[in-house]
Motif scaffolding. Structure first.
Motif, PDB file in Angstrom:
ATOM      1  N   ASP A 105      -7.168   3.830  -7.162  1.00 10.64           N
ATOM      2  CA  ASP A 105      -6.911   3.925  -5.703  1.00 10.64           C
ATOM      3  C   ASP A 105      -7.946   4.828  -5.045  1.00 10.64           C
ATOM      4  OD1 ASP A 105      -4.664   2.501  -6.323  1.00 10.64           O
ATOM      5  OD2 ASP A 105      -3.295   4.191  -6.193  1.00 10.64           O
ATOM      6  N   LEU A 106      -8.229   5.942  -5.711  1.00 17.63           N
ATOM      7  CA  LEU A 106      -9.178   6.902  -5.136  1.00 17.63           C
ATOM      8  C   LEU A 106     -10.620   6.454  -5.337  1.00 17.63           C
ATOM      9  CD1 LEU A 106      -7.978   9.280  -3.672  1.00 17.63           C
ATOM     10  CD2 LEU A 106      -6.431   8.496  -5.440  1.00 17.63           C
ATOM     11  N   HIS A 107     -10.854   5.786  -6.463  1.00 22.74           N
ATOM     12  CA  HIS A 107     -12.203   5.281  -6.740  1.00 22.74           C
ATOM     13  C   HIS A 107     -12.616   4.306  -5.633  1.00 22.74           C
ATOM     14  CE1 HIS A 107     -15.571   3.826  -9.204  1.00 22.74           C
ATOM     15  NE2 HIS A 107     -15.208   2.604  -8.842  1.00 22.74           N
ATOM     16  N   TRP A 179      -8.130  21.294  -5.906  1.00 24.35           N
ATOM     17  CA  TRP A 179      -6.720  21.167  -6.297  1.00 24.35           C
ATOM     18  C   TRP A 179      -6.098  19.991  -5.553  1.00 24.35           C
ATOM     19  CZ3 TRP A 179      -4.143  24.337  -9.820  1.00 24.35           C
ATOM     20  CH2 TRP A 179      -2.748  24.224  -9.867  1.00 24.35           C
ATOM     21  N   TRP A 180      -5.683  19.009  -6.233  1.00 17.80           N
ATOM     22  CA  TRP A 180      -5.001  17.817  -5.714  1.00 17.80           C
ATOM     23  C   TRP A 180      -5.759  16.502  -5.887  1.00 17.80           C
ATOM     24  CZ3 TRP A 180      -0.301  16.576  -5.586  1.00 17.80           C
ATOM     25  CH2 TRP A 180       0.688  17.444  -5.178  1.00 17.80           C
ATOM     26  N   PRO A 181      -7.106  16.493  -5.884  1.00 17.98           N
ATOM     27  CA  PRO A 181      -7.752  15.183  -5.896  1.00 17.98           C
ATOM     28  C   PRO A 181      -7.179  14.221  -6.947  1.00 17.98           C
ATOM     29  CG  PRO A 181      -9.369  16.872  -5.566  1.00 17.98           C
ATOM     30  CD  PRO A 181      -8.080  17.586  -5.830  1.00 17.98           C
ATOM     31  N   GLY A 182      -6.783  13.028  -6.489  1.00 21.65           N
ATOM     32  CA  GLY A 182      -6.236  12.014  -7.378  1.00 21.65           C
ATOM     33  C   GLY A 182      -7.342  11.442  -8.255  1.00 21.65           C
ATOM     34  N   GLY A 183      -7.022  11.226  -9.532  1.00 24.29           N
ATOM     35  CA  GLY A 183      -8.000  10.663 -10.468  1.00 24.29           C
ATOM     36  C   GLY A 183      -8.871  11.721 -11.111  1.00 24.29           C
ATOM     37  N   VAL A 423       6.745   9.511  -0.038  1.00 25.26           N
ATOM     38  CA  VAL A 423       6.935  10.687   0.819  1.00 25.26           C
ATOM     39  C   VAL A 423       5.694  11.596   0.927  1.00 25.26           C
ATOM     40  CG1 VAL A 423       8.054  12.260  -0.828  1.00 25.26           C
ATOM     41  CG2 VAL A 423       8.729  12.303   1.557  1.00 25.26           C
ATOM     42  N   PRO A 424       4.831  11.698  -0.107  1.00 24.21           N
ATOM     43  CA  PRO A 424       3.643  12.547   0.100  1.00 24.21           C
ATOM     44  C   PRO A 424       2.682  12.004   1.151  1.00 24.21           C
ATOM     45  CG  PRO A 424       3.481  11.412  -2.007  1.00 24.21           C
ATOM     46  CD  PRO A 424       4.878  11.198  -1.501  1.00 24.21           C
ATOM     47  N   ALA A 425       2.909  10.764   1.599  1.00 23.52           N
ATOM     48  CA  ALA A 425       2.050  10.230   2.671  1.00 23.52           C
ATOM     49  C   ALA A 425       2.172  11.077   3.943  1.00 23.52           C
ATOM     50  CB  ALA A 425       2.407   8.776   2.968  1.00 23.52           C
ATOM     51  N   CYS A 426       3.270  11.839   4.042  1.00 22.87           N
ATOM     52  CA  CYS A 426       3.429  12.728   5.202  1.00 22.87           C
ATOM     53  C   CYS A 426       2.499  13.930   5.093  1.00 22.87           C
ATOM     54  CB  CYS A 426       4.876  13.224   5.312  1.00 22.87           C
ATOM     55  SG  CYS A 426       6.053  11.892   5.509  1.00 22.87           S
ATOM     56  N   THR A 427       1.947  14.140   3.907  1.00 21.05           N
ATOM     57  CA  THR A 427       1.112  15.325   3.667  1.00 21.05           C
ATOM     58  C   THR A 427      -0.347  14.956   3.393  1.00 21.05           C
ATOM     59  OG1 THR A 427       3.050  16.394   2.709  1.00 21.05           O
ATOM     60  CG2 THR A 427       0.914  17.384   2.214  1.00 21.05           C
ATOM     61  N   TYR A 428      -0.555  13.977   2.494  1.00 22.08           N
ATOM     62  CA  TYR A 428      -1.957  13.693   2.156  1.00 22.08           C
ATOM     63  C   TYR A 428      -2.687  13.014   3.319  1.00 22.08           C
ATOM     64  CZ  TYR A 428      -0.280   9.066   0.323  1.00 22.08           C
ATOM     65  OH  TYR A 428       0.291   7.839   0.147  1.00 22.08           O
TER      66      TYR A 428
END
Ligand SMILES: CCCCC/C=C\C/C=C\C/C=C\C=C\C(=O)SCCNC(=O)CCNC(=O)[C@H](O)C(C)(C)COP(=O)(O)OP(=O)(O)OC[C@H]1O[C@@H](n2cnc3c(N)ncnc32)[C@H](O)[C@@H]1OP(=O)(O)O
Ligand SMILES: Cc1cc2nc3c(=O)[nH]c(=O)nc-3n(C[C@H](O)[C@H](O)[C@H](O)COP(=O)(O)OP(=O)(O)OC[C@H]3O[C@@H](n4cnc5c(N)ncnc54)[C@H](O)[C@@H]3O)c2cc1C
Length: 669
Positions: A105-107, A179-183, A423-428
């Motif tokens: 997804d992040l790639h 801190w947090w980056p997906g992948g 729910v994290p879509a409210c934050t990321y």
């Protein structure tokens, strides 16, 4: 009709028979084109029929098993994409229907867009083909332990060394750890890293750099790099398939040409050169992703609503007189008044997402032609719509869980996992409050420019009508008057403008603009929400002006549009009353009209969720099954739980048996 009202229809085939519109044509309206329906359907079925993509036991896996399963699915998806020579559109849909968050997804979603948006042509030529062939895997490393929202506050440094023609990337403090980056945690070989650019002793602020993290031979971290996963997250399964990571640099050297140099450059001598483009283009990848998140909101919301509507048509409670049939819970007015606005919101977000995609493409074309005038509006629209749609969707998924009663709380309903993933879509991609404050800032600027006679354009064009909108009174006299789009638009415009003007006036009374903004920020949030809701309502009305084909389709969409708008009016009645846009009587009439609209939706409800065209695999919910055969599925699913693998549970001998045999006794007994 009578059968539905009388509660005699007790299976979904009967529900489908009561629909007043052509479901296949609605599928086209929902997907955007006949081609989109076809390709969505083909990709969804391809995934559903492949055993590697099964996900029915996902919530029972340990974190390690889940992560390995995600790697397997991602590799298999790539294999199928290559074997079948899928187009980019097909490949994106295939990944969507695999429906398991992972490094890919992040790639595709951030790493590649960041290089395309911020890299020079030469850099794109070098890096994009490698990324497209998966010779490298990339992530987007912006957020740090100490700062996420405040991008300008990031601490990682990239200091140019003219002796070696390299940047030295370094994490000077604990809080500067990425801190947090997906992948990042386990999968990525490369990252686009955001760091403070320092050259010739001067700090030029945040810039993007491509940094290799892991060996392409054995995947071990390169010298000077410390990295890993940040740990388990909310919910079982859910977003734990993603390896969100931590990353520290100890004076890691990268060649100068790995600075993304489309917007600004550092010369061989170390001179900093900024092109004549707005520096906000550095945030372009976030604008791109926020736009995709709005489209994702309609996906997530429509999934939850599909489950809740189908199950509500199957579930029966009370109403049985002298042994007669019980009532489908979907027939309860309370169930309808909670559920149908969510159904309407799913359609509203779908259409505003479509429009936002158009806006984004238009802005990009203008940027190519060096016209930067629409950038602030693109930022405000993407930030505002991302914020409003994700907050409402997260709340709506939880509401759908409650609408499904106790069974909604089971993992097999699909709703707990959907909520935890969503729910994290409210934050990321920007905390929703922080983003709404950006919208408010844009609105305050627009209001302040009205005095100078500058005509606002685009989504703020309505503010140009200030003389009228500040004093108009709604002419609604009967409940039916609320079906007039002009009546609805007028009150939404008046509410949004009056709230913005009130804020601007109150800010102007403060000792400074900054203090006023801070003091008024709770009101500014509400003002921003009012503006964004106006955009969503307006875009739904505009959609209805388009050529919509198919028997009864337009009528259904009109009902949903009116429900969406009048539901908002009812929910935010305080805003409309306190700004004097409507009277209490008109508010009551809107509510009366809402009730009538719900009754019109009722016989069409199941068909309206069928139009989303979701496979049972994608929904992964025993409650939302297409055939409505809920109870045998619920019963069968329970036996799959690992706890039921043995009749006598592990731990019986050590902990239960001694207790039951009363070998430990209270001395006082
Ligand atoms: C198909 C695959 C899809 C893949 C992904 C899909 C879904 C997501 C799935 C999973 C999640 C995965 C990834 C998640 C990734 C991330 O979360 S990445 C990190 C995201 N981080 C953020 O979003 C940080 C939020 N903060 C900011 O955006 C900014 O710092 C903020 C705007 C809040 C403030 O910035 P600052 O520079 O301090 O701004 P000012 O307030 O001073 O504003 C300066 C001016 O710049 C304008 N502006 C701000 N942002 C933008 C922008 N993006 N574009 C254009 N303009 C912008 C702002 O309005 C000010 O303008 P004026 O001076 O008022 O004219
Ligand atoms: C699942 C997930 C995936 C992510 N993926 C990535 C990724 O791939 N790459 C990446 O770089 N990042 C990623 N992130 C990080 C994400 O972008 C940040 O968490 C997000 O931008 C919020 O920043 P923060 O954590 O610093 O929150 P904070 O800003 O610390 O927020 C804490 C609280 O403070 C409030 N607040 C903050 N500033 C203000 C203000 N000015 N006014 C009023 N209130 C304020 C917020 O509303 C919130 O209530 C991800 C996060 C999550 C949860």
């Amino acid at each position: 009709m009578a059968a539905v009202d009388g509660g005699e229809v007790d299976h979904l085939a009967g529900e489908r028979a009561t629909a007043h519109f052509d479901v296949d044509a609605m599928k086209v309206a929902w997907a955007g084109s006949r081609h989109a329906v076809e390709v969505n359907d083909r990709m969804a079925r391809l995934v559903a029929s492949d055993p590697v993509f099964r996900k029915d036991t996902r919530t029972m896996l340990s974190r390690k098993e889940l992560f390995k399963d995600t790697l397997k699915k991602a590799a298999h998806a790539w294999k199928r994409i290559v074997e079948l020579r899928l187009t980019e559109e097909e490949a994106n849909l295939l990944r969507l229907y695999v429906d398991q968050p992972g490094y890919v997804d992040l790639h595709w979603g951030m790493f590649v867009p960041a290089i395309k948006g911020q890299g020079t042509e030469e850099q794109q030529k070098k890096w994009v083909p490698m990324a497209y062939k998966f010779q490298i895997i990339g992530c987007y490393a912006q957020t740090e332990l100490g700062h996420g929202s405040n991008v300008q506050g990031l601490e990682t440094t990239a200091t140019f060394d003219p002796n070696t023609d390299e940047f030295v990337v370094h994490s000077p403090t604990l809080t500067s750890s990425k801190w947090w980056p997906g992948g990042l945690g386990k999968a990525s070989t490369h990252a686009v890293v955001y760091a403070r650019l320092i050259t010739q002793g001067k700090d030029y602020g945040i810039h993007g750099f491509i940094v290799q993290l892991r060996s392409l031979d054995d995947h071990s971290p390169l010298p000077g790099i410390t990295l890993g996963d940040i740990g388990g997250k909310f919910g079982s399964g859910a977003y734990n398939s993603m390896d969100n990571g931590v990353l520290r640099f100890d004076h890691v050297r990268i060649p100068r040409d790995q600075m993304l140099m489309r917007l600004s450059q550092v010369t061989r001598e170390g001179k900093y050169v900024h092109s004549d483009v707005p520096k906000q283009l550095l945030y372009g990848t976030m604008v791109y992703v926020r736009q995709t998140i709005v489209a994702d909101a309609s996906k997530a919301l429509s999934r939850a609503v599909c489950i809740a509507v189908r199950y509500s048509a199957i579930r029966k409670q009370f109403g049985s007189q002298a042994g007669g049939p019980e009532t489908q819970v979907l027939n309860y007015k309370t169930q309808q008044s909670r559920l149908f606005p969510l159904l309407a919101s799913a359609y509203a977000y779908r259409f505003v997402g479509e429009w936002l995609k158009w806006l984004y493409t238009d802005v990009m074309q203008k940027l190519e032609a060096k016209d930067y005038s629409t950038l602030p509006e693109a930022h405000a629209c993407t930030a505002g719509l991302k914020s409003v749609t994700t907050s409402a969707t997260a709340d709506a998924i939880e509401e759908c869980r409650k609408l499904c009663g106790g069974h909604g709380y089971l993992n097999s309903s699909g709703l707990p996992e959907l909520f935890a993933v969503y729910v994290p879509a409210c934050t990321y991609e920007g905390d929703n409050v922080v983003l709404l404050l950006q919208v408010a800032r844009f609105l305050m600027k627009t209001v302040s420019q009205l005095a100078s006679g500058k005509q606002p354009v685009g989504t703020t064009a309505y503010m140009g009508n200030i003389q009228y909108l500040m004093q108009c009174k709604s002419a609604v006299n009967t409940a039916g008057d609320w079906l007039n789009p002009a009546a609805i638009k007028e009150v939404f415009e008046a509410r949004a403008l009056r709230m913005a003007v009130n804020c601007a006036q109150n800010i102007s009374k403060a000792p400074s603009q900054e203090e006023g903004f801070s003091e008024l920020s709770p009101d500014l949030l509400e003002s921003a929400v009012a503006h964004v809701q106006l955009i969503i309502v307006t875009k739904f009305f505009e959609k209805l002006q388009q050529d919509i084909i198919g028997h009864g389709v337009k009528e259904q969409l009109q009902n949903l549009c009116n429900i969406y708008a009048l539901f908002l009016l009812h929910k935010h009645l305080g805003d409309f009353l306190s700004t004097g846009c409507i009277t209490p009587k008109q508010g009551a009439l809107a509510n009366e009209q809402l009730g009538r609209l719900y009754a019109q939706v009722r016989p069409n409800a199941v068909a309206l969720v069928d139009a989303f065209d979701y496979t049972d695999h994608y929904l992964s919910s025993v409650l939302g099954r297409y055939d409505g055969d809920v109870y045998p599925a619920l019963y069968a699913e329970a036996w799959k739980d690992p706890l039921n693998e043995t009749v006598i549970p592990d731990g019986y001998q050590e902990h239960l048996r001694p207790l039951l045999k009363q070998q430990l006794k209270f001395s006082r007994l």
